[in-house]
Write an enzyme that holds these catalytic residues in place. Sequence first.
Site, PDB file in Angstrom:
ATOM      1  N   GLY A 184      74.630 -32.844 138.621  1.00  0.00           N
ATOM      2  CA  GLY A 184      74.217 -32.873 140.021  1.00  0.00           C
ATOM      3  C   GLY A 184      73.046 -33.798 140.283  1.00  0.00           C
ATOM      4  O   GLY A 184      73.098 -34.995 140.003  1.00  0.00           O
ATOM      5  N   THR A 185      71.960 -33.247 140.788  1.00  0.00           N
ATOM      6  CA  THR A 185      70.818 -34.043 141.240  1.00  0.00           C
ATOM      7  C   THR A 185      70.028 -34.676 140.099  1.00  0.00           C
ATOM      8  O   THR A 185      69.143 -35.489 140.353  1.00  0.00           O
ATOM      9  CB  THR A 185      69.868 -33.200 142.104  1.00  0.00           C
ATOM     10  OG1 THR A 185      69.445 -32.059 141.355  1.00  0.00           O
ATOM     11  CG2 THR A 185      70.563 -32.756 143.381  1.00  0.00           C
ATOM     12  N   LEU A 186      70.355 -34.341 138.848  1.00  0.00           N
ATOM     13  CA  LEU A 186      69.703 -34.984 137.706  1.00  0.00           C
ATOM     14  C   LEU A 186      70.439 -36.244 137.246  1.00  0.00           C
ATOM     15  O   LEU A 186      69.945 -36.980 136.403  1.00  0.00           O
ATOM     16  CB  LEU A 186      69.575 -33.994 136.531  1.00  0.00           C
ATOM     17  CG  LEU A 186      68.521 -32.910 136.725  1.00  0.00           C
ATOM     18  CD1 LEU A 186      68.708 -31.797 135.704  1.00  0.00           C
ATOM     19  CD2 LEU A 186      67.123 -33.499 136.621  1.00  0.00           C
ATOM     20  N   GLU A 242      64.446 -26.727 136.850  1.00  0.00           N
ATOM     21  CA  GLU A 242      65.589 -25.837 137.059  1.00  0.00           C
ATOM     22  C   GLU A 242      65.203 -24.360 137.158  1.00  0.00           C
ATOM     23  O   GLU A 242      66.052 -23.488 137.177  1.00  0.00           O
ATOM     24  CB  GLU A 242      66.610 -26.032 135.932  1.00  0.00           C
ATOM     25  CG  GLU A 242      67.270 -27.400 135.952  1.00  0.00           C
ATOM     26  CD  GLU A 242      68.227 -27.605 137.115  1.00  0.00           C
ATOM     27  OE1 GLU A 242      68.653 -26.601 137.736  1.00  0.00           O
ATOM     28  OE2 GLU A 242      68.566 -28.759 137.409  1.00  0.00           O
TER      29      GLU A 242
END
Length: 137
Positions: free
Chosen positions: A9-11, A79
Site C-alpha cells: 500500500g502506502t509504503l 504501522e
Amino acid sequence: MTQDVFVFGTLKRGFALHERGLSRARFLGIFRTLECYPMLIAGPWFAPMMFNEPGNGYHVVGELYESGDDTIARLDQLESIGIPGNLRVELDVEPVAGGPIRTALAYMKSRQLAKPVHSDYLRVYEDGRFVPFDRRG
C-alpha cells in the site's frame, strides 16, 4: 541482520509513506502473496488494509524489500505495532516474474479498524485518497 518486508500500500514507491519507511531498504522486486488475502481501502484516512485471513480475497501484488532492524523499527512505528488491531505477520511471497518463494514480514490490520470500508477487495493498491499523518485534522 536483515529481513524481507512485503509492502502492498502506502509504503510502495511513489506513495505517501515510502520515503519515511523504506528509504534505506533494498528493493528486491515486484512480488505477490502465495496465498490469497483480503485487501481493501478503509477507515477515515482511506488506508489500504490487508487482513490476516489467508484463503480469502486475492493474491495481493506489492513490493519486496530487504530491511535491517532500524527499518523494521521505523515500520513498526508507522504501522502502529503494539496498538491492538495492528499486526506484523510472516507470509510467503513469490516474484510476479517467476522465481523462488520467499518468506517476508507484512503489516496487516484487524477488521475492527476497517470502518468505514471504501472499496471491494483489491489485487493491487493504486488509490490516491490516503490522508497522510501531517494532513489529518
